[in-house]
Design a protein around this motif. Sequence first.
Motif, PDB file in Angstrom:
ATOM      1  N   VAL A  61     -61.810 100.972 109.108  1.00 22.28           N
ATOM      2  CA  VAL A  61     -63.004 100.582 109.875  1.00 22.28           C
ATOM      3  C   VAL A  61     -63.672  99.366 109.241  1.00 22.28           C
ATOM      4  O   VAL A  61     -63.627  99.188 108.033  1.00 22.28           O
ATOM      5  CB  VAL A  61     -63.969 101.801 109.923  1.00 22.28           C
ATOM      6  CG1 VAL A  61     -65.374 101.404 110.311  1.00 22.28           C
ATOM      7  CG2 VAL A  61     -63.418 102.876 110.857  1.00 22.28           C
ATOM      8  N   ARG A  62     -64.279  98.525 110.083  1.00 23.68           N
ATOM      9  CA  ARG A  62     -65.136  97.446 109.568  1.00 23.68           C
ATOM     10  C   ARG A  62     -66.556  97.668 110.086  1.00 23.68           C
ATOM     11  O   ARG A  62     -66.745  98.340 111.105  1.00 23.68           O
ATOM     12  CB  ARG A  62     -64.615  96.092 110.050  1.00 23.68           C
ATOM     13  CG  ARG A  62     -63.535  95.575 109.108  1.00 23.68           C
ATOM     14  CD  ARG A  62     -62.972  94.272 109.571  1.00 23.68           C
ATOM     15  NE  ARG A  62     -62.261  94.446 110.816  1.00 23.68           N
ATOM     16  CZ  ARG A  62     -61.771  93.431 111.534  1.00 23.68           C
ATOM     17  NH1 ARG A  62     -61.963  92.200 111.143  1.00 23.68           N
ATOM     18  NH2 ARG A  62     -61.111  93.660 112.649  1.00 23.68           N
ATOM     19  N   ALA A  63     -67.544  97.072 109.416  1.00 19.62           N
ATOM     20  CA  ALA A  63     -68.934  97.308 109.833  1.00 19.62           C
ATOM     21  C   ALA A  63     -69.798  96.077 109.588  1.00 19.62           C
ATOM     22  O   ALA A  63     -69.576  95.334 108.624  1.00 19.62           O
ATOM     23  CB  ALA A  63     -69.501  98.508 109.082  1.00 19.62           C
ATOM     24  N   PHE A  64     -70.760  95.892 110.467  1.00 18.57           N
ATOM     25  CA  PHE A  64     -71.734  94.804 110.350  1.00 18.57           C
ATOM     26  C   PHE A  64     -73.138  95.388 110.419  1.00 18.57           C
ATOM     27  O   PHE A  64     -73.415  96.256 111.247  1.00 18.57           O
ATOM     28  CB  PHE A  64     -71.567  93.808 111.510  1.00 18.57           C
ATOM     29  CG  PHE A  64     -70.290  93.027 111.434  1.00 18.57           C
ATOM     30  CD1 PHE A  64     -70.225  91.840 110.723  1.00 18.57           C
ATOM     31  CD2 PHE A  64     -69.135  93.492 112.047  1.00 18.57           C
ATOM     32  CE1 PHE A  64     -69.038  91.119 110.628  1.00 18.57           C
ATOM     33  CE2 PHE A  64     -67.937  92.786 111.968  1.00 18.57           C
ATOM     34  CZ  PHE A  64     -67.895  91.592 111.255  1.00 18.57           C
ATOM     35  N   SER A  65     -74.044  94.856 109.561  1.00 20.50           N
ATOM     36  CA  SER A  65     -75.451  95.275 109.643  1.00 20.50           C
ATOM     37  C   SER A  65     -76.140  94.510 110.760  1.00 20.50           C
ATOM     38  O   SER A  65     -75.717  93.422 111.146  1.00 20.50           O
ATOM     39  CB  SER A  65     -76.200  94.963 108.360  1.00 20.50           C
ATOM     40  OG  SER A  65     -75.554  95.522 107.275  1.00 20.50           O
ATOM     41  N   LEU A  66     -77.241  95.093 111.183  1.00 21.68           N
ATOM     42  CA  LEU A  66     -78.039  94.487 112.262  1.00 21.68           C
ATOM     43  C   LEU A  66     -78.892  93.335 111.769  1.00 21.68           C
ATOM     44  O   LEU A  66     -79.119  92.365 112.474  1.00 21.68           O
ATOM     45  CB  LEU A  66     -79.043  95.540 112.741  1.00 21.68           C
ATOM     46  CG  LEU A  66     -78.934  96.242 114.055  1.00 21.68           C
ATOM     47  CD1 LEU A  66     -80.164  97.102 114.246  1.00 21.68           C
ATOM     48  CD2 LEU A  66     -78.753  95.290 115.205  1.00 21.68           C
ATOM     49  N   ASP A  67     -79.455  93.514 110.561  1.00 24.55           N
ATOM     50  CA  ASP A  67     -80.498  92.578 110.149  1.00 24.55           C
ATOM     51  C   ASP A  67     -80.700  92.606 108.638  1.00 24.55           C
ATOM     52  O   ASP A  67     -80.109  93.441 107.936  1.00 24.55           O
ATOM     53  CB  ASP A  67     -81.825  92.883 110.878  1.00 24.55           C
ATOM     54  CG  ASP A  67     -82.105  94.379 111.010  1.00 24.55           C
ATOM     55  OD1 ASP A  67     -81.558  95.161 110.214  1.00 24.55           O
ATOM     56  OD2 ASP A  67     -82.869  94.756 111.902  1.00 24.55           O
ATOM     57  N   GLU A  68     -81.546  91.698 108.151  1.00 28.51           N
ATOM     58  CA  GLU A  68     -81.815  91.608 106.711  1.00 28.51           C
ATOM     59  C   GLU A  68     -83.157  90.913 106.507  1.00 28.51           C
ATOM     60  O   GLU A  68     -83.540  90.034 107.293  1.00 28.51           O
ATOM     61  CB  GLU A  68     -80.694  90.795 106.042  1.00 28.51           C
ATOM     62  CG  GLU A  68     -80.820  90.598 104.546  1.00 28.51           C
ATOM     63  CD  GLU A  68     -80.896  91.905 103.735  1.00 28.51           C
ATOM     64  OE1 GLU A  68     -82.005  92.491 103.722  1.00 28.51           O
ATOM     65  OE2 GLU A  68     -79.894  92.305 103.138  1.00 28.51           O
ATOM     66  N   TYR A  69     -83.872  91.341 105.476  1.00 26.41           N
ATOM     67  CA  TYR A  69     -85.102  90.632 105.101  1.00 26.41           C
ATOM     68  C   TYR A  69     -84.756  89.275 104.517  1.00 26.41           C
ATOM     69  O   TYR A  69     -83.707  89.118 103.880  1.00 26.41           O
ATOM     70  CB  TYR A  69     -85.856  91.421 104.026  1.00 26.41           C
ATOM     71  CG  TYR A  69     -86.529  92.678 104.530  1.00 26.41           C
ATOM     72  CD1 TYR A  69     -87.536  92.612 105.492  1.00 26.41           C
ATOM     73  CD2 TYR A  69     -86.182  93.918 104.006  1.00 26.41           C
ATOM     74  CE1 TYR A  69     -88.170  93.766 105.934  1.00 26.41           C
ATOM     75  CE2 TYR A  69     -86.820  95.073 104.441  1.00 26.41           C
ATOM     76  CZ  TYR A  69     -87.808  94.987 105.404  1.00 26.41           C
ATOM     77  OH  TYR A  69     -88.436  96.116 105.837  1.00 26.41           O
ATOM     78  N   ILE A  70     -85.653  88.336 104.692  1.00 27.38           N
ATOM     79  CA  ILE A  70     -85.488  87.022 104.068  1.00 27.38           C
ATOM     80  C   ILE A  70     -86.336  86.973 102.805  1.00 27.38           C
ATOM     81  O   ILE A  70     -87.527  87.333 102.824  1.00 27.38           O
ATOM     82  CB  ILE A  70     -85.910  85.893 105.046  1.00 27.38           C
ATOM     83  CG1 ILE A  70     -84.885  85.835 106.182  1.00 27.38           C
ATOM     84  CG2 ILE A  70     -86.001  84.544 104.337  1.00 27.38           C
ATOM     85  CD1 ILE A  70     -85.217  84.845 107.257  1.00 27.38           C
ATOM     86  N   GLY A  71     -85.703  86.548 101.720  1.00 33.16           N
ATOM     87  CA  GLY A  71     -86.464  86.247 100.504  1.00 33.16           C
ATOM     88  C   GLY A  71     -86.563  87.359  99.487  1.00 33.16           C
ATOM     89  O   GLY A  71     -87.080  87.130  98.403  1.00 33.16           O
ATOM     90  N   GLN A 182     -79.669  90.208 114.248  1.00 36.48           N
ATOM     91  CA  GLN A 182     -78.867  90.033 115.461  1.00 36.48           C
ATOM     92  C   GLN A 182     -79.829  89.867 116.634  1.00 36.48           C
ATOM     93  O   GLN A 182     -80.866  90.529 116.695  1.00 36.48           O
ATOM     94  CB  GLN A 182     -78.007  91.276 115.728  1.00 36.48           C
ATOM     95  CG  GLN A 182     -76.765  91.382 114.882  1.00 36.48           C
ATOM     96  CD  GLN A 182     -75.872  92.524 115.364  1.00 36.48           C
ATOM     97  OE1 GLN A 182     -75.763  92.815 116.562  1.00 36.48           O
ATOM     98  NE2 GLN A 182     -75.219  93.185 114.421  1.00 36.48           N
ATOM     99  N   GLY A 183     -79.466  89.008 117.567  1.00 35.76           N
ATOM    100  CA  GLY A 183     -80.306  88.824 118.746  1.00 35.76           C
ATOM    101  C   GLY A 183     -80.068  89.934 119.766  1.00 35.76           C
ATOM    102  O   GLY A 183     -79.165  90.762 119.602  1.00 35.76           O
ATOM    103  N   ILE A 184     -80.898  89.932 120.785  1.00 37.29           N
ATOM    104  CA  ILE A 184     -80.742  90.960 121.825  1.00 37.29           C
ATOM    105  C   ILE A 184     -79.434  90.728 122.587  1.00 37.29           C
ATOM    106  O   ILE A 184     -78.712  91.677 122.921  1.00 37.29           O
ATOM    107  CB  ILE A 184     -81.967  90.954 122.763  1.00 37.29           C
ATOM    108  CG1 ILE A 184     -83.212  91.326 121.950  1.00 37.29           C
ATOM    109  CG2 ILE A 184     -81.766  91.915 123.928  1.00 37.29           C
ATOM    110  CD1 ILE A 184     -84.510  91.271 122.715  1.00 37.29           C
ATOM    111  N   GLY A 185     -79.102  89.451 122.816  1.00 44.96           N
ATOM    112  CA  GLY A 185     -77.825  89.140 123.468  1.00 44.96           C
ATOM    113  C   GLY A 185     -76.651  89.597 122.616  1.00 44.96           C
ATOM    114  O   GLY A 185     -75.636  90.081 123.142  1.00 44.96           O
ATOM    115  N   THR A 186     -76.780  89.466 121.303  1.00 46.04           N
ATOM    116  CA  THR A 186     -75.717  89.903 120.383  1.00 46.04           C
ATOM    117  C   THR A 186     -75.556  91.425 120.494  1.00 46.04           C
ATOM    118  O   THR A 186     -74.443  91.937 120.652  1.00 46.04           O
ATOM    119  CB  THR A 186     -76.086  89.534 118.923  1.00 46.04           C
ATOM    120  OG1 THR A 186     -76.678  88.240 118.886  1.00 46.04           O
ATOM    121  CG2 THR A 186     -74.871  89.580 118.020  1.00 46.04           C
TER     122      THR A 186
END
Length: 260
Positions: A61-71, A182-186
């Motif tokens: 399996v592979r996996a991607f996170s949705l989002d990340e904090y900046i900084g 990730q954007g809503i379109g993504t």
Amino acid sequence: MEIVICADIDGVGRAAADTFERIIKQKPTAVLGLATGSSPLPLYDELERRSRHGQLTFREVRAFSLDEYIGLPAGHPETYTEVVNREFTRRVDIDPANVLGPNGNAPDLEIEAADFERAITDAGGIDVQVLGVGSNGHIGFNEPGSSLGSRTRVKTLLPKTRRDNARFFDDPNDVPHHVITQGIGTIMEAGNIVLMATGEQKAEAIARLVEGPISAMCPGSILQLHPKTTVILDEAAASQLALADYYRYTYENKPAWQRL
Ligand code: F6R
């Protein structure tokens, strides 16, 4: 959109894990989309259990996170890279090299966003994405007013979202103001979406998301247009749904051929 109302949080985790298990068994090389926050934790608990019991393997399996904090400094326990590691990657038999999130410390965040989108496309797209929902209806960190067609990019958190997330930090002032998400379109391109919500503090957002008008003011409402979204709730999160009895009836009387 299928609505599943469970008696308790463990039931929410099991129902979400059933969808993940079905998809991974159909396609052992499945690509998962992972969320952070409290909502998906019962799913990750259940996936760990099934992995330990040999019921399910994540080897391919592979996996991607949705989002990340900046900084936030790399290695900070609240970076979503660390959270995903702690809550998911280390608990199942996935190869950590197969788990990728956007880098919130990249020197050029626009390039990072484009590279992240390309990595998802190169992996063949996300087969199943787990989501939580913010109390203001956000999915990922697409706050109200976000373009419903948006792609991965930098967003500014609303003060309310920073307050909601302050519980994870020692000092509320440490919650970053910016994120890459990730954007809503993504998100809408995922083959299957499983949105989990528990607790009364989510009831209003869930009612708007499931039964309200589709509007950028409730970004999660776009999921009404997604052909394979399952919304899995406990009783408290379902408490403001006008058609709750109908959803229960539908689920209880599901024909055998019609799976989650
Ligand atoms: C997390 C994310 C957010 C959360 C949402 C709900 O990766 O993108 O959309 O899902 O803020 O957070 P919890 O689950 O902590 O209530």
